[in-house]
Design a protein around this motif. Sequence first.
Motif, PDB file in Angstrom:
ATOM      1  N   ARG A 233      24.303  40.644  -0.609  1.00  0.00           N
ATOM      2  CA  ARG A 233      24.571  41.112  -1.971  1.00  0.00           C
ATOM      3  C   ARG A 233      23.293  41.151  -2.775  1.00  0.00           C
ATOM      4  O   ARG A 233      22.442  40.263  -2.675  1.00  0.00           O
ATOM      5  CB  ARG A 233      25.596  40.229  -2.683  1.00  0.00           C
ATOM      6  N   LYS A 234      23.191  42.203  -3.587  1.00  0.00           N
ATOM      7  CA  LYS A 234      22.091  42.339  -4.535  1.00  0.00           C
ATOM      8  C   LYS A 234      22.657  42.941  -5.807  1.00  0.00           C
ATOM      9  O   LYS A 234      22.973  44.125  -5.853  1.00  0.00           O
ATOM     10  CB  LYS A 234      20.978  43.228  -3.977  1.00  0.00           C
ATOM     11  N   GLY A 235      22.815  42.116  -6.833  1.00  0.00           N
ATOM     12  CA  GLY A 235      23.406  42.591  -8.079  1.00  0.00           C
ATOM     13  C   GLY A 235      24.822  43.078  -7.856  1.00  0.00           C
ATOM     14  O   GLY A 235      25.674  42.364  -7.328  1.00  0.00           O
ATOM     15  N   ALA A 236      25.079  44.345  -8.236  1.00  0.00           N
ATOM     16  CA  ALA A 236      26.422  44.921  -8.120  1.00  0.00           C
ATOM     17  C   ALA A 236      26.661  45.573  -6.771  1.00  0.00           C
ATOM     18  O   ALA A 236      27.726  46.143  -6.538  1.00  0.00           O
ATOM     19  CB  ALA A 236      26.639  45.945  -9.232  1.00  0.00           C
ATOM     20  N   VAL A 237      25.698  45.492  -5.871  1.00  0.00           N
ATOM     21  CA  VAL A 237      25.815  46.162  -4.570  1.00  0.00           C
ATOM     22  C   VAL A 237      26.063  45.144  -3.462  1.00  0.00           C
ATOM     23  O   VAL A 237      25.353  44.143  -3.353  1.00  0.00           O
ATOM     24  CB  VAL A 237      24.553  46.983  -4.244  1.00  0.00           C
ATOM     25  N   GLU A 238      27.087  45.412  -2.658  1.00  0.00           N
ATOM     26  CA  GLU A 238      27.408  44.570  -1.512  1.00  0.00           C
ATOM     27  C   GLU A 238      27.098  45.342  -0.236  1.00  0.00           C
ATOM     28  O   GLU A 238      27.418  46.530  -0.126  1.00  0.00           O
ATOM     29  CB  GLU A 238      28.878  44.178  -1.541  1.00  0.00           C
ATOM     30  N   TYR A 239      26.472  44.682   0.723  1.00  0.00           N
ATOM     31  CA  TYR A 239      26.096  45.309   1.987  1.00  0.00           C
ATOM     32  C   TYR A 239      26.838  44.643   3.134  1.00  0.00           C
ATOM     33  O   TYR A 239      26.981  43.412   3.167  1.00  0.00           O
ATOM     34  CB  TYR A 239      24.589  45.183   2.246  1.00  0.00           C
ATOM     35  N   ASP A 240      27.308  45.455   4.095  1.00  0.00           N
ATOM     36  CA  ASP A 240      27.902  44.964   5.335  1.00  0.00           C
ATOM     37  C   ASP A 240      27.097  45.532   6.485  1.00  0.00           C
ATOM     38  O   ASP A 240      26.814  46.739   6.520  1.00  0.00           O
ATOM     39  CB  ASP A 240      29.364  45.399   5.462  1.00  0.00           C
ATOM     40  N   CYS A 241      26.753  44.669   7.433  1.00  0.00           N
ATOM     41  CA  CYS A 241      25.849  45.067   8.504  1.00  0.00           C
ATOM     42  C   CYS A 241      26.325  44.515   9.845  1.00  0.00           C
ATOM     43  O   CYS A 241      26.821  43.391   9.914  1.00  0.00           O
ATOM     44  CB  CYS A 241      24.444  44.547   8.179  1.00  0.00           C
ATOM     45  N   GLU A 242      26.200  45.326  10.891  1.00  0.00           N
ATOM     46  CA  GLU A 242      26.445  44.876  12.252  1.00  0.00           C
ATOM     47  C   GLU A 242      25.191  45.133  13.072  1.00  0.00           C
ATOM     48  O   GLU A 242      24.702  46.267  13.127  1.00  0.00           O
ATOM     49  CB  GLU A 242      27.640  45.599  12.867  1.00  0.00           C
ATOM     50  N   ILE A 243      24.667  44.077  13.698  1.00  0.00           N
ATOM     51  CA  ILE A 243      23.435  44.179  14.485  1.00  0.00           C
ATOM     52  C   ILE A 243      23.724  43.818  15.936  1.00  0.00           C
ATOM     53  O   ILE A 243      24.318  42.763  16.215  1.00  0.00           O
ATOM     54  CB  ILE A 243      22.339  43.264  13.911  1.00  0.00           C
ATOM     55  N   GLU A 244      23.339  44.704  16.841  1.00  0.00           N
ATOM     56  CA  GLU A 244      23.530  44.465  18.259  1.00  0.00           C
ATOM     57  C   GLU A 244      22.573  43.360  18.720  1.00  0.00           C
ATOM     58  O   GLU A 244      21.351  43.457  18.549  1.00  0.00           O
ATOM     59  CB  GLU A 244      23.272  45.747  19.052  1.00  0.00           C
ATOM     60  N   ILE A 245      23.136  42.290  19.321  1.00  0.00           N
ATOM     61  CA  ILE A 245      22.323  41.141  19.722  1.00  0.00           C
ATOM     62  C   ILE A 245      21.342  41.500  20.827  1.00  0.00           C
ATOM     63  O   ILE A 245      20.194  41.037  20.842  1.00  0.00           O
ATOM     64  CB  ILE A 245      23.235  39.971  20.155  1.00  0.00           C
ATOM     65  N   LEU A 251      23.911  48.704  14.193  1.00  0.00           N
ATOM     66  CA  LEU A 251      24.969  49.604  14.639  1.00  0.00           C
ATOM     67  C   LEU A 251      25.777  50.152  13.470  1.00  0.00           C
ATOM     68  O   LEU A 251      26.312  51.254  13.544  1.00  0.00           O
ATOM     69  CB  LEU A 251      25.910  48.865  15.597  1.00  0.00           C
ATOM     70  N   LYS A 252      25.876  49.341  12.407  1.00  0.00           N
ATOM     71  CA  LYS A 252      26.676  49.754  11.250  1.00  0.00           C
ATOM     72  C   LYS A 252      26.044  49.201   9.993  1.00  0.00           C
ATOM     73  O   LYS A 252      25.594  48.055   9.951  1.00  0.00           O
ATOM     74  CB  LYS A 252      28.111  49.237  11.389  1.00  0.00           C
ATOM     75  N   TRP A 253      26.034  50.051   8.940  1.00  0.00           N
ATOM     76  CA  TRP A 253      25.465  49.619   7.651  1.00  0.00           C
ATOM     77  C   TRP A 253      26.292  50.244   6.534  1.00  0.00           C
ATOM     78  O   TRP A 253      26.457  51.457   6.490  1.00  0.00           O
ATOM     79  CB  TRP A 253      24.008  50.056   7.540  1.00  0.00           C
ATOM     80  N   GLU A 254      26.810  49.417   5.643  1.00  0.00           N
ATOM     81  CA  GLU A 254      27.595  49.897   4.522  1.00  0.00           C
ATOM     82  C   GLU A 254      27.042  49.354   3.215  1.00  0.00           C
ATOM     83  O   GLU A 254      26.626  48.201   3.146  1.00  0.00           O
ATOM     84  CB  GLU A 254      29.066  49.475   4.649  1.00  0.00           C
ATOM     85  N   GLU A 255      27.051  50.201   2.194  1.00  0.00           N
ATOM     86  CA  GLU A 255      26.668  49.795   0.841  1.00  0.00           C
ATOM     87  C   GLU A 255      27.824  50.134  -0.081  1.00  0.00           C
ATOM     88  O   GLU A 255      28.307  51.271  -0.100  1.00  0.00           O
ATOM     89  CB  GLU A 255      25.405  50.526   0.379  1.00  0.00           C
ATOM     90  N   ASP A 256      28.287  49.164  -0.837  1.00  0.00           N
ATOM     91  CA  ASP A 256      29.433  49.357  -1.726  1.00  0.00           C
ATOM     92  C   ASP A 256      29.079  48.808  -3.099  1.00  0.00           C
ATOM     93  O   ASP A 256      28.764  47.632  -3.246  1.00  0.00           O
ATOM     94  CB  ASP A 256      30.656  48.633  -1.161  1.00  0.00           C
ATOM     95  N   ARG A 257      29.137  49.700  -4.108  1.00  0.00           N
ATOM     96  CA  ARG A 257      28.822  49.293  -5.487  1.00  0.00           C
ATOM     97  C   ARG A 257      30.096  48.900  -6.214  1.00  0.00           C
ATOM     98  O   ARG A 257      31.071  49.632  -6.193  1.00  0.00           O
ATOM     99  CB  ARG A 257      28.117  50.447  -6.215  1.00  0.00           C
ATOM    100  N   ASP A 258      30.081  47.723  -6.818  1.00  0.00           N
ATOM    101  CA  ASP A 258      31.273  47.228  -7.546  1.00  0.00           C
ATOM    102  C   ASP A 258      31.633  48.146  -8.698  1.00  0.00           C
ATOM    103  O   ASP A 258      30.756  48.683  -9.374  1.00  0.00           O
ATOM    104  CB  ASP A 258      31.013  45.815  -8.097  1.00  0.00           C
TER     105      ASP A 258
END
Length: 258
Positions: A233-245, A251-258
């Motif tokens: 999280r950074k301020g009003a933005v939430e990030y979701d991430c999937e990283i291949e070990i 593999l996946k990156w999402e940014e969602d603004r509140d």
Amino acid sequence: MKKFWKNQRFQGFLMGALTCGLALGLCGAAAFAASRNIAVSDGIKIVINGQPFAPKDSKGNPVELFNYNGTVYAPVRALCQEAGMTVSYDSASKTVSVVTPSTPASGSQADSKPAGQFTAEQAQQAVLNHAKLSANEVTFLKTKLETNNGRSVYEIDFISDQTEYEYKIDAATGEILKSSQEIHPSVGGSESGGPVDETKAREIALAKAPGATVTKCKRDRENGVEIFEIELRKGAVEYDCEIEIATGRILKWEEDRD
């Protein structure tokens, strides 16, 4: 119709003139009773859409504007007609009637999109800029205008190589409300060049969202692939991430603004 739209911007001024100077210009009557003397400042000019405008009364005679006690008095008929309105005066009831033009029919060129709203092409360019891609590098799958909680939003999906991108963008401001990108695990290449542990996975995620804070990091398996699921999280933005070990690849990156 064109004239109506051209002059819409100064109709607010005209309605003020209605309350302050109804007697002027309608039938050539004086602003006050003949027995009353007032001191006014004149020589006031009108410019409409950058062009000088000389108001006249119903007989075609020039009408002078003047300022009295901080209020500018102007001829209602001349200004309203210039804005495409219809003006009439009932002497019996001493009532001025102003009728505005009809709103253009739905589907006409004038209301094909709300004023100030991004076009689909502008919205596509905004998401390309965010993804740092050019139009010839992508294939658009969907560009659709939706209404969410009273807000007009473009939903835009496209692919580049084997990465799929999904965006939601405010149609009025061009603000990116939500974005995500996802690649298939079989795609070659890696972020780090080899297997990663939790510390390295956090570093990879934070490098993509400078200034953010990791709020969750856990090891998981998805479709047979070992991954780290990371939330930031950074301020009003939430990030979701999937990283291949195995590779350190995102593999996946999402940014969602509140």
